[in-house]
Design a protein around this motif. Structure first.
Motif, mmCIF file in Angstrom:
data_model
loop_
_atom_site.group_PDB
_atom_site.id
_atom_site.type_symbol
_atom_site.label_atom_id
_atom_site.label_comp_id
_atom_site.label_asym_id
_atom_site.label_seq_id
_atom_site.Cartn_x
_atom_site.Cartn_y
_atom_site.Cartn_z
ATOM 1 N N ALA A 142 3.708 -7.489 -1.123
ATOM 2 C CA ALA A 142 3.625 -8.230 0.018
ATOM 3 C C ALA A 142 5.279 -8.844 0.337
ATOM 4 O O ALA A 142 5.467 -8.980 1.368
ATOM 5 C CB ALA A 142 2.724 -9.114 0.155
ATOM 6 N N LEU A 242 0.072 -10.456 2.355
ATOM 7 C CA LEU A 242 -0.713 -10.279 1.142
ATOM 8 C C LEU A 242 -2.092 -10.254 1.745
ATOM 9 O O LEU A 242 -3.092 -9.382 1.421
ATOM 10 C CB LEU A 242 -0.732 -11.416 0.134
ATOM 11 C CG LEU A 242 -1.784 -11.363 -0.979
ATOM 12 C CD1 LEU A 242 -1.500 -10.198 -1.898
ATOM 13 C CD2 LEU A 242 -1.836 -12.650 -1.820
ATOM 14 N N THR A 245 -3.086 -7.024 3.535
ATOM 15 C CA THR A 245 -3.590 -5.985 2.380
ATOM 16 C C THR A 245 -4.820 -5.982 2.327
ATOM 17 O O THR A 245 -5.430 -4.785 1.792
ATOM 18 C CB THR A 245 -2.824 -5.990 1.341
ATOM 19 O OG1 THR A 245 -3.246 -7.043 0.350
ATOM 20 C CG2 THR A 245 -1.297 -6.294 1.396
#
Length: 247
Positions: A142, A242, A245
Motif C-alpha cells: 500500500a 490498504l 486492496t
C-alpha cells in the motif's frame, strides 16, 4: 472489515466518513470509547481511539483486552494500529513512517491475556513473529502504491509510561536491539494474536528518543513544526491504499 486503532496524535482518520457509533460492553470492562464505523474510499472500516476520544487514558491504564474484544465482536478481518513512537535508529527521525516486525516488552502489571486463571485452560500463543507477515506485506504494498516512503522492519520497544524514558534507559533499549520506543504496542499485539486476528502496526515517529540526535537537552516533539501532521497525512494515504486492496 479493517479495524484501525488510533494512538497519540493519531485521532480519527481524516479520510474516514463516519456512518455510526456503537457503545460496546465487554467481559473485560469498558473499552476506551465507542466504536466508530464508517468508510474509507467507499470501503467499510471501524475505528477506536485507544486513549479515548478526549485523549484522557494514559498508556498503562488502557483496557487493551476490552478494546480488542470489542473490535473482534464485529466482522473484523484485520487490525492495523497507528502508533506514535520515538526514534532511536538513525534512519527513524521525526516524520518517518515505520512498519515494525519485532517487539521488546518492558511493561509490567498490564493484563497480558484473555485467558484468566480458573476460567480457561492455560494458553501459550506462539509470538515468535509478533506481527502478521501478510498484513505487513499488504501495508508495504500500500505504501508503494501511494508513493509513500516507509521503513520496512524494526524493533518496537514498549515501555510502561506515561513518563518518557531517561537517556540511560534509551541506551539500554538500544543495546537490547530496540529501534523505536512507544508505550502502547503491548499487550495489544499479543491479545490480537490470542483472538486470531492478523495485526500490524504503522508507526509514526514524532520525536527523537531521549539522548538521541537533537534531543540531548530534552525531547522535542515534531508536532509544533508540522512534521508529525504531514507524516499522519502520508499514513492516511497508506491506509486508504490498504483499504482499496480489500484488506
Amino acid at each position: 472489515m479493517l479495524a484501525l486503532i488510533g494512538g497519540t496524535g493519531a485521532g480519527q482518520p481524516a479520510n474516514l466518513q463516519v456512518t455510526r457509533r456503537l457503545v460496546v460492553r465487554t467481559p473485560y470492562g469498558d473499552p476506551s470509547g465507542a466504536l466508530t464505523f464508517g468508510e474509507v474510499a467507499g470501503r467499510p472500516v471501524v475505528f477506536i481511539a485507544r486513549h479515548g476520544y478526549g485523549h484522557t487514558i494514559p498508556p498503562h491504564l488502557i483496557n487493551y483486552r476490552a478494546n480488542i474484544w470489542a473490535l473482534t465482536q464485529q466482522p473484523v478481518t484485520h487490525i492495523v494500529a497507528i502508533a506514535s513512537v520515538g526514534g532511536i535508529r538513525t534512519d527513524m527521525g521525526p516524520g518517518t513512517l515505520v512498519i515494525p516486525d519485532q517487539i521488546i516488552d518492558y511493561t509490567w502489571g498490564r493484563k497480558q491475556t484473555m485467558f484468566e486463571v480458573g476460567e480457561h485452560p492455560v494458553t501459550h500463543v506462539d509470538f515468535t513473529e509478533p506481527y502478521s507477515g501478510d498484513l505487513r506485506s499488504a501495508l508495504l504494498d500500500a505504501a508503494r502504491q501511494s508513493r509513500v516512503s516507509v521503513v520496512d522492519g524494526g524493533t518496537y520497544a514498549c515501555t510502561q509510561g506515561p513518563r518518557l524514558e531517561t537517556a540511560a534507559e534509551i541506551c539500554r533499549i538500544q543495546r537490547d536491539g530496540g529501534d523505536m520506543v512507544g508505550m502502547t504496542g503491548m499487550p495489544e499485539a499479543v491479545l490480537a494474536r490470542e483472538v486470531g486476528v492478523p495485526y500490524a502496526t504503522l508507526a509514526v515517529v514524532s520525536n527523537w528518543a531521549a539522548g538521541q540526535q537533537d534531543s540531548q537537552r530534552g525531547v522535542v516533539f515534531s508536532a509544533a513544526s508540522g512534521v508529525f501532521e504531514a507524516a499522519m497525512m502520508r499514513a492516511n494515504s497508506v491506509l486508504e491504499a490498504l483499504v482499496l486492496t480489500g484488506v
